[in-house]
Design a protein around this motif. Structure first.
Motif, PDB file in Angstrom:
ATOM      1  N   LYS A 111      38.933  66.754 -45.901  1.00  0.00           N
ATOM      2  CA  LYS A 111      40.129  65.941 -45.621  1.00  0.00           C
ATOM      3  C   LYS A 111      41.006  66.600 -44.561  1.00  0.00           C
ATOM      4  O   LYS A 111      42.233  66.414 -44.551  1.00  0.00           O
ATOM      5  CB  LYS A 111      40.953  65.694 -46.893  1.00  0.00           C
ATOM      6  N   THR A 112      40.407  67.359 -43.663  1.00  0.00           N
ATOM      7  CA  THR A 112      41.138  68.020 -42.590  1.00  0.00           C
ATOM      8  C   THR A 112      40.302  67.997 -41.318  1.00  0.00           C
ATOM      9  O   THR A 112      39.078  67.880 -41.376  1.00  0.00           O
ATOM     10  CB  THR A 112      41.465  69.498 -42.932  1.00  0.00           C
ATOM     11  N   PRO A 113      40.954  68.119 -40.144  1.00  0.00           N
ATOM     12  CA  PRO A 113      40.191  68.235 -38.902  1.00  0.00           C
ATOM     13  C   PRO A 113      39.564  69.614 -38.769  1.00  0.00           C
ATOM     14  O   PRO A 113      40.137  70.609 -39.202  1.00  0.00           O
ATOM     15  CB  PRO A 113      41.253  67.994 -37.811  1.00  0.00           C
ATOM     16  N   LEU A 114      38.387  69.671 -38.172  1.00  0.00           N
ATOM     17  CA  LEU A 114      37.741  70.942 -37.876  1.00  0.00           C
ATOM     18  C   LEU A 114      38.213  71.487 -36.533  1.00  0.00           C
ATOM     19  O   LEU A 114      38.371  72.694 -36.371  1.00  0.00           O
ATOM     20  CB  LEU A 114      36.224  70.771 -37.874  1.00  0.00           C
ATOM     21  N   TYR A 115      38.430  70.587 -35.574  1.00  0.00           N
ATOM     22  CA  TYR A 115      39.032  71.000 -34.315  1.00  0.00           C
ATOM     23  C   TYR A 115      39.562  69.774 -33.585  1.00  0.00           C
ATOM     24  O   TYR A 115      39.148  68.636 -33.844  1.00  0.00           O
ATOM     25  CB  TYR A 115      38.051  71.770 -33.421  1.00  0.00           C
ATOM     26  N   SER A 116      40.510  70.019 -32.685  1.00  0.00           N
ATOM     27  CA  SER A 116      41.020  69.010 -31.759  1.00  0.00           C
ATOM     28  C   SER A 116      40.928  69.587 -30.360  1.00  0.00           C
ATOM     29  O   SER A 116      41.356  70.716 -30.109  1.00  0.00           O
ATOM     30  CB  SER A 116      42.467  68.630 -32.096  1.00  0.00           C
ATOM     31  N   ALA A 117      40.336  68.817 -29.459  1.00  0.00           N
ATOM     32  CA  ALA A 117      40.162  69.242 -28.072  1.00  0.00           C
ATOM     33  C   ALA A 117      41.131  68.470 -27.190  1.00  0.00           C
ATOM     34  O   ALA A 117      41.232  67.243 -27.298  1.00  0.00           O
ATOM     35  CB  ALA A 117      38.718  69.017 -27.620  1.00  0.00           C
ATOM     36  N   PHE A 118      41.840  69.184 -26.312  1.00  0.00           N
ATOM     37  CA  PHE A 118      42.858  68.530 -25.484  1.00  0.00           C
ATOM     38  C   PHE A 118      43.045  69.322 -24.204  1.00  0.00           C
ATOM     39  O   PHE A 118      42.552  70.449 -24.064  1.00  0.00           O
ATOM     40  CB  PHE A 118      44.188  68.413 -26.249  1.00  0.00           C
ATOM     41  N   LYS A 119      43.771  68.731 -23.271  1.00  0.00           N
ATOM     42  CA  LYS A 119      44.111  69.390 -22.021  1.00  0.00           C
ATOM     43  C   LYS A 119      45.627  69.562 -21.956  1.00  0.00           C
ATOM     44  O   LYS A 119      46.373  68.690 -22.401  1.00  0.00           O
ATOM     45  CB  LYS A 119      43.621  68.583 -20.814  1.00  0.00           C
ATOM     46  N   TYR A 120      46.055  70.680 -21.424  1.00  0.00           N
ATOM     47  CA  TYR A 120      47.483  70.958 -21.314  1.00  0.00           C
ATOM     48  C   TYR A 120      48.103  69.981 -20.316  1.00  0.00           C
ATOM     49  O   TYR A 120      47.654  69.843 -19.181  1.00  0.00           O
ATOM     50  CB  TYR A 120      47.690  72.396 -20.859  1.00  0.00           C
ATOM     51  N   THR A 121      49.111  69.245 -20.767  1.00  0.00           N
ATOM     52  CA  THR A 121      49.804  68.314 -19.871  1.00  0.00           C
ATOM     53  C   THR A 121      51.111  68.924 -19.378  1.00  0.00           C
ATOM     54  O   THR A 121      51.255  69.295 -18.235  1.00  0.00           O
ATOM     55  CB  THR A 121      50.060  66.966 -20.577  1.00  0.00           C
ATOM     56  N   LYS A 122      52.059  69.058 -20.323  1.00  0.00           N
ATOM     57  CA  LYS A 122      53.336  69.662 -19.967  1.00  0.00           C
ATOM     58  C   LYS A 122      54.119  69.869 -21.238  1.00  0.00           C
ATOM     59  O   LYS A 122      54.187  68.987 -22.088  1.00  0.00           O
ATOM     60  CB  LYS A 122      54.114  68.763 -19.001  1.00  0.00           C
ATOM     61  N   ALA A 123      54.717  71.051 -21.376  1.00  0.00           N
ATOM     62  CA  ALA A 123      55.509  71.330 -22.569  1.00  0.00           C
ATOM     63  C   ALA A 123      56.714  70.407 -22.608  1.00  0.00           C
ATOM     64  O   ALA A 123      57.362  70.138 -21.597  1.00  0.00           O
ATOM     65  CB  ALA A 123      55.966  72.787 -22.574  1.00  0.00           C
TER      66      ALA A 123
ATOM     67  N   VAL B 190      50.097  79.492 -24.259  1.00  0.00           N
ATOM     68  CA  VAL B 190      49.571  78.519 -23.292  1.00  0.00           C
ATOM     69  C   VAL B 190      50.525  78.373 -22.114  1.00  0.00           C
ATOM     70  O   VAL B 190      50.102  78.368 -20.945  1.00  0.00           O
ATOM     71  CB  VAL B 190      49.337  77.164 -23.983  1.00  0.00           C
ATOM     72  N   GLU B 191      51.807  78.261 -22.410  1.00  0.00           N
ATOM     73  CA  GLU B 191      52.784  77.971 -21.370  1.00  0.00           C
ATOM     74  C   GLU B 191      53.027  79.158 -20.440  1.00  0.00           C
ATOM     75  O   GLU B 191      53.192  78.992 -19.228  1.00  0.00           O
ATOM     76  CB  GLU B 191      54.097  77.545 -22.026  1.00  0.00           C
ATOM     77  N   GLN B 192      53.049  80.392 -21.000  1.00  0.00           N
ATOM     78  CA  GLN B 192      53.428  81.555 -20.205  1.00  0.00           C
ATOM     79  C   GLN B 192      52.234  82.390 -19.746  1.00  0.00           C
ATOM     80  O   GLN B 192      52.323  83.071 -18.724  1.00  0.00           O
ATOM     81  CB  GLN B 192      54.382  82.441 -21.011  1.00  0.00           C
ATOM     82  N   ALA B 193      51.124  82.378 -20.493  1.00  0.00           N
ATOM     83  CA  ALA B 193      49.990  83.252 -20.162  1.00  0.00           C
ATOM     84  C   ALA B 193      48.786  82.514 -19.610  1.00  0.00           C
ATOM     85  O   ALA B 193      48.144  82.992 -18.662  1.00  0.00           O
ATOM     86  CB  ALA B 193      49.570  84.052 -21.404  1.00  0.00           C
ATOM     87  N   LEU B 194      48.444  81.376 -20.168  1.00  0.00           N
ATOM     88  CA  LEU B 194      47.209  80.700 -19.769  1.00  0.00           C
ATOM     89  C   LEU B 194      47.418  79.740 -18.603  1.00  0.00           C
ATOM     90  O   LEU B 194      46.697  79.803 -17.602  1.00  0.00           O
ATOM     91  CB  LEU B 194      46.620  79.951 -20.971  1.00  0.00           C
ATOM     92  N   ALA B 195      48.392  78.832 -18.714  1.00  0.00           N
ATOM     93  CA  ALA B 195      48.599  77.823 -17.669  1.00  0.00           C
ATOM     94  C   ALA B 195      48.900  78.427 -16.303  1.00  0.00           C
ATOM     95  O   ALA B 195      48.353  77.960 -15.288  1.00  0.00           O
ATOM     96  CB  ALA B 195      49.710  76.861 -18.094  1.00  0.00           C
TER      97      ALA B 195
END
Length: 509
Positions: free
Chosen positions: A97-109, A205-210
Motif C-alpha cells: 500500500k505504498t509506492p516503491l519509487y517515484s521518478a521525476f525531473k527537477y523543475t523549480k523549487a 537538489v537545489e544547492q548541490a545537484l542542480a
C-alpha cells in the motif's frame, strides 16, 4: 560517507508539531469530503501490462528506461498527470500500500501549496470507468473495494504518521506540484522524519545537484522507499529506509545516491548508485548503463560531495546562532521590563491575544469549510438533477426506439404472413393435382395394357412364323450339308483305295 544532519528540536516542539499535524490531518479529511472537484484536477493513469515501460511517462527516466528488478505481480505502474499532461512516474506496491519509487525531473523549487490528496480508482477496481485520479470522497460510492490495494487518508488519522511524499512538492512548481498530492506518492513518516527528509532533499537538489547539471534541466531523479514488515494500522507498510538516486546527462554524465534511515533522522548518507543498488532488492538496476558509473569525472563528484557536506555542516551552526539570538532577545526583554505593571499587563493580555487569534482562525476555517460544504451540496444536487434528467431522457429514448422498431416491423411481418399463406395455398393446389394424376393414372394404364395385348399378340405371329421358317430352313440346310460331307468322305475313301489296289492287279496280269 556519513554526513551530519540538522540538530533535533526540543521535545515540546515535536509534541506541538505532532498535535498540529494531527489536527491538520483531520481537517484535511473534512476538506476531502466537502470538496467535490476542482477546475484542473490531478490525474493518474494505470499503465497497461502491454505498454512499454511507463508509456508517456518514460520521459522522466534517464534514456527513457525505467529501473529494472522491480517485477512482482502486485506492482502497478502509474503515469501521474495533471491537466492531461505527464508530471512524473510511480511504481506502486498493492501489497504494501505504498509506492516503491517515484521518478521525476527537477523543475523549480517553489513554496508548498495547499494539500488536496487523491486516490487511484483502477488500483482497487480495474474495471472502473474512472480512468484517472480523483478525490477520495468522489471515489467512495463509485469504486468497488476502495482501499483494498491502496492506502487511504483514514489510514493515517491518529496513527502518529503523516503522508510523506517521495516526490516532494517543494521541488516542483505550478501543475507539477499539484500532481504530487496523491496517496500513490506517499509513504508513512513520523512528522520529524518527513520534515527532515523533505528539507534535506530540497537543499541537496537545489544547492548541490542542480547547479552542476545545467540548473537541473538535465537532472533525472528517482526517490524511493524500501517497505518493511511494520504496518500502520496493520495495512500500510512503514519504510525501512528512504533513498534518492540522481543522474545528470549533460554537460557531463554523472550519478549519485542518497540513503536516509528512520533511526538517523538528522543524517543522510551519500553513496554511489552502485552501492545504493546493493541496498535495494536483489537485481535492482536504477539507471541505463549506470548513468556513467565507471567514467564519471572525479573532480565533478568531489565538487558535488563537498557542497553536500557543506550544506549538512551549516545547519547545526545556523540553528545554534538562531538559539543564541533568541536568548539575547529574551535577556534584553527582561532588562526592559522595568515595572511590575508592564509585566502584569503583558501576562494578562497574552492569553486574550492568543484567544482572539484562535477565535479568528476558527471563524475563518468555519467560513471556509462552510463554503466548501455548500459547494459540495450544490454540486451533489446539480449532479443528482442532471443524473435524473439523463436517466429520464434515456428511458424516453429507449421507449421511443422500441415503439418505432415495433411499428416499422408491422408491415414487414404482415407481408411475411401473406406470402406464407399464398405459398401454402399454392402447395395445397399442387399436391391435389398430383394426387388426382396418380389416382387417374392407375386404371388408364391398366386399360391401355389390356387393349394393347391383342395387338402385341397379332404383331408377334409373323415374327414367330419367320423365326420358325428360319429354323426349319436352317435344319434342312444342315442335313444337306451333312449328307454332302458324308458322300464326299465316302468318295475320297473309295478313290484312295482304288488307286492303291488297281495298279497291283494290272502288274500281276
Amino acid at each position: 560517507m556519513q554526513s551530519t544532519g540538522p540538530a533535533s528540536y526540543p521535545a515540546e516542539t515535536d509534541r506541538a508539531s505532532l498535535g498540529s499535524r494531527q489536527w491538520t490531518m483531520k481537517m484535511s479529511i473534512l476538506f476531502s469530503l466537502c470538496i467535490f472537484a476542482f477546475p484542473g484536477f490531478s490525474q493518474g493513469r494505470v499503465v497497461g501490462v502491454d505498454e512499454a515501460g511507463f508509456a508517456e511517462c518514460n520521459e522522466f527516466f534517464y534514456g527513457e528506461t525505467p529501473p529494472e528488478g522491480f517485477t512482482e505481480s502486485f506492482h502497478v505502474k502509474i503515469c501521474q498527470q495533471y491537466n492531461k499532461e505527464p508530471r512524473f512516474a510511480t511504481l506502486y506496491s498493492m501489497e504494501d500500500k505504498t509506492p516503491l519509487y517515484s521518478a521525476f525531473k527537477y523543475t523549480k523549487a517553489a513554496q508548498r501549496g495547499e494539500e488536496s490528496w487523491m486516490v487511484e480508482p483502477q488500483i482497487d477496481d480495474p474495471g472502473n470507468d474512472l480512468e484517472e485520479m480523483v478525490h477520495e470522497a468522489d471515489a467512495v460510492g463509485s469504486v468497488n473495494n476502495l482501499g483494498a490495494n491502496q492506502a487511504l487518508t483514514t489510514d493515517y488519522v491518529d496513527s502518529g504518521y503523516e503522508r510523506g511524499q517521495l516526490n516532494p512538492s517543494s521541488l516542483n512548481e505550478d501543475d507539477f506540484q499539484l500532481a504530487t498530492y496523491t496517496l500513490t506518492n506517499a509513504v508513512p513518516m513520523i512528522p520529524s522524519l518527513s520534515k527532515s527528509w523533505h528539507k534535506d532533499i530540497k537543499n541537496i537538489v537545489e544547492q548541490a545537484l542542480a547547479p552542476h547539471c545545467e540548473n537541473g534541466a538535465r537532472l533525472y531523479l528517482v526517490a524511493g522507499a524500501v517497505p518493511s514488515s511494520l504496518r500502520v494500522k496493520d495495512k500500510v507498510s512503514i519504510p525501512e529506509f528512504l533513498w534518492l538516486a540522481a543522474c545528470c546527462d549533460a554537460p557531463e554524465v554523472w550519478s549519485v545516491g542518497f540513503l536516509k534511515r528512520p533511526s538517523g533522522e538528522n543524517s543522510i548518507e551519500d553513496l554511489s548508485v552502485e552501492d545504493l543498488e546493493k541496498q535495494l532488492p536483489s537485481g535492482a538496476h536504477l539507471f541505463k548503463k549506470n548513468c556513467g558509473g565507471g567514467s564519471q569525472s572525479q573532480e565533478k563528484m568531489e565538487a558535488i560531495l563537498q557542497t553536500i557536506n557543506q550544506i549538512q555542516s551549516e545547519e547545526p551552526i545556523l540553528q545554534t546562532m538562531a538559539g543564541k539570538h533568541r536568548e539575547g532577545q529574551r535577556a534584553q526583554e527582561k532588562r526592559g521590563e522595568s515595572s511590575l505593571l508592564r509585566r502584569v499587563a503583558g501576562i494578562v493580555a497574552t492569553p486574550f491575544t492568543k484567544l482572539l487569534r484562535i477565535v479568528g482562525y476558527v471563524l475563518v476555517e468555519v467560513v471556509r469549510y462552510m463554503y466548501y460544504f455548500l459547494w459540495y451540496v450544490v454540486k451533489q444536487l446539480s449532479n443528482t438533477a442532471m443524473g435524473g434528467l439523463y436517466s429520464l431522457w434515456n428511458g424516453v429514448m429507449s421507449y421511443v426506439k422500441e415503439i418505432s422498431t415495433v411499428l416499422l416491423n408491422i408491415p414487414r411481418d404482415m407481408a411475411k404472413v401473406t406470402a406464407n399463406i399464398v405459398t401454402g395455398f399454392v402447395r395445397i393446389f399442387q399436391n391435389t393435382l398430383n394426387l388426382i394424376y396418380r389416382i387417374l393414372s392407375i386404371p388408364v394404364g391398366l386399360f391401355l395394357h389390356i387393349m394393347a395385348f391383342p395387338l402385341d399378340t397379332l404383331c408377334a405371329v409373323p415374327i414367330v412364323l419367320k423365326d420358325m421358317a428360319a429354323g426349319v430352313g436352317g435344319t434342312f440346310s444342315l442335313i444337306v450339308d451333312a449328307t454332302a460331307a458324308l458322300m464326299s468322305t465316302f468318295y475320297y475313301i473309295a478313290t484312295h483305295l482304288g488307286k492303291k489296289f488297281v495298279p497291283k492287279l494290272s502288274s500281276d496280269d
